[in-house]
Design a protein around this motif. Structure first.
Motif, PDB file in Angstrom:
ATOM      1  N   TYR A   8      -4.628   0.848   9.415  1.00 16.62           N
ATOM      2  CA  TYR A   8      -4.570  -0.180   8.244  1.00 16.62           C
ATOM      3  C   TYR A   8      -3.473  -1.222   8.776  1.00 16.62           C
ATOM      4  O   TYR A   8      -3.722  -2.430   8.425  1.00 16.62           O
ATOM      5  CB  TYR A   8      -3.932   0.526   6.905  1.00 16.62           C
ATOM      6  N   THR A  64       0.893  -1.181   0.221  1.00 10.33           N
ATOM      7  CA  THR A  64      -0.055   0.297  -0.051  1.00 10.33           C
ATOM      8  C   THR A  64       0.961   1.397  -0.149  1.00 10.33           C
ATOM      9  O   THR A  64       1.959   1.431   0.379  1.00 10.33           O
ATOM     10  CB  THR A  64      -1.028  -0.069   1.114  1.00 10.33           C
ATOM     11  N   THR A  65       0.246   2.287  -0.632  1.00  9.55           N
ATOM     12  CA  THR A  65       0.851   3.780  -0.125  1.00  9.55           C
ATOM     13  C   THR A  65       0.612   4.077   1.150  1.00  9.55           C
ATOM     14  O   THR A  65       1.380   5.227   1.536  1.00  9.55           O
ATOM     15  CB  THR A  65       0.169   4.674  -1.335  1.00  9.55           C
ATOM     16  N   PHE A  66      -0.166   3.778   1.868  1.00  3.33           N
ATOM     17  CA  PHE A  66      -0.739   4.499   3.140  1.00  3.33           C
ATOM     18  C   PHE A  66      -0.111   3.747   4.260  1.00  3.33           C
ATOM     19  O   PHE A  66      -0.389   2.709   4.532  1.00  3.33           O
ATOM     20  CB  PHE A  66      -2.173   4.355   3.319  1.00  3.33           C
ATOM     21  N   ARG A 124      -0.230   3.874   7.623  1.00  8.56           N
ATOM     22  CA  ARG A 124      -1.226   4.037   8.790  1.00  8.56           C
ATOM     23  C   ARG A 124      -1.253   2.959   9.651  1.00  8.56           C
ATOM     24  O   ARG A 124      -1.340   1.963   9.239  1.00  8.56           O
ATOM     25  CB  ARG A 124      -2.650   4.515   8.073  1.00  8.56           C
TER      26      ARG A 124
END
Length: 225
Positions: A87, A80-82, A84
């Protein structure tokens, strides 16, 4: 290894497909553009590993991962790019065996695929410490400082590898740091898991933090003779 790519961006799927397609030990068996299609793909193509994005239409990658793992099918690496925490921890709770950011080096992704295919787990170095802190301190329990009896069963080289893993180093980086081959590192990692009685690499790192072994890895070691 049978690998499938799940991402809602066609360009991203194409880029990963080109990168993985040149690897002799990887067979690309399908692509999906959302979580719902990923569940169908897991059932029909039976990939060993699915590279799973998170934010996608119809069904996100976290819900898809939970359904795929509940069915006992493919292993999942979240890509993923995120970066967090919500997540990250939800992905691990859903049963993901890996969590990487899309800006990782290609070698890191390939190592993750091979590690998970061998029954292990691998996290991005950027998120490893947060997972450890949650595992060690999340329940309000302090980290243990006394050595565990199992540590005494480790050879010095195995202990070096364990502390290197706890520092977030990949197998390739450990091999370079300890002047050994990657195959030797893999052997030491497997031996560590067996002697410590842990399931995978992530649990081994948690063990190192819990028992005061993290942060003791010297950068650069003497060549093994």
């Amino acid at each position: 290894m049978r690998v499938a790519i799940v991402d809602d961006q066609a360009l991203v799927r194409r880029a990963f497909s080109l990168m993985l397609g040149v690897e002799d030990d990887i067979d690309l068996v399908g692509e999906a553009a959302d979580g719902a299609a990923a569940i169908d793909l897991a059932a029909s193509a039976n990939p060993d590993i699915m590279l799973m994005d998170i934010e996608m239409p119809r069904m996100n990658g976290l819900d898809a991962t939970r359904a795929i793992r509940a069915a006992g099918e493919s292993q999942v690496i979240i890509l993923t790019t995120f970066d967090r925490d919500d997540y990250l921890f939800e992905a691990l709770d859903a049963g993901a065996a890996g969590f990487l950011l899309k800006n990782c080096e290609p070698e890191r992704l390939l190592e993750a695929i091979r590690t998970v295919a061998d029954g292990g787990a691998l996290l991005a170095p950027e998120v490893t410490r947060r997972v450890i802190e949650q595992a060690v301190h999340g329940g309000g329990q302090p980290a243990l400082s006394a050595p565990h009896p199992a540590v005494e069963r480790l050879t010095q080289r195995e202990l070096d590898v364990l502390t290197a893993m706890a520092s977030g180093l990949s197998n390739a980086e450990i091999a370079q740091d300890l002047y050994v081959s990657e195959a030797t590192v893999k052997t030491h990692v497997s031996s560590c898991l067996s002697k410590l009685g842990v399931r995978d690499r992530v649990q081994a790192v948690i063990f190192a933090f819990q028992h005061g072994l993290a942060g003791s890895h010297p950068k650069g070691g003497a060549p093994e003779r």
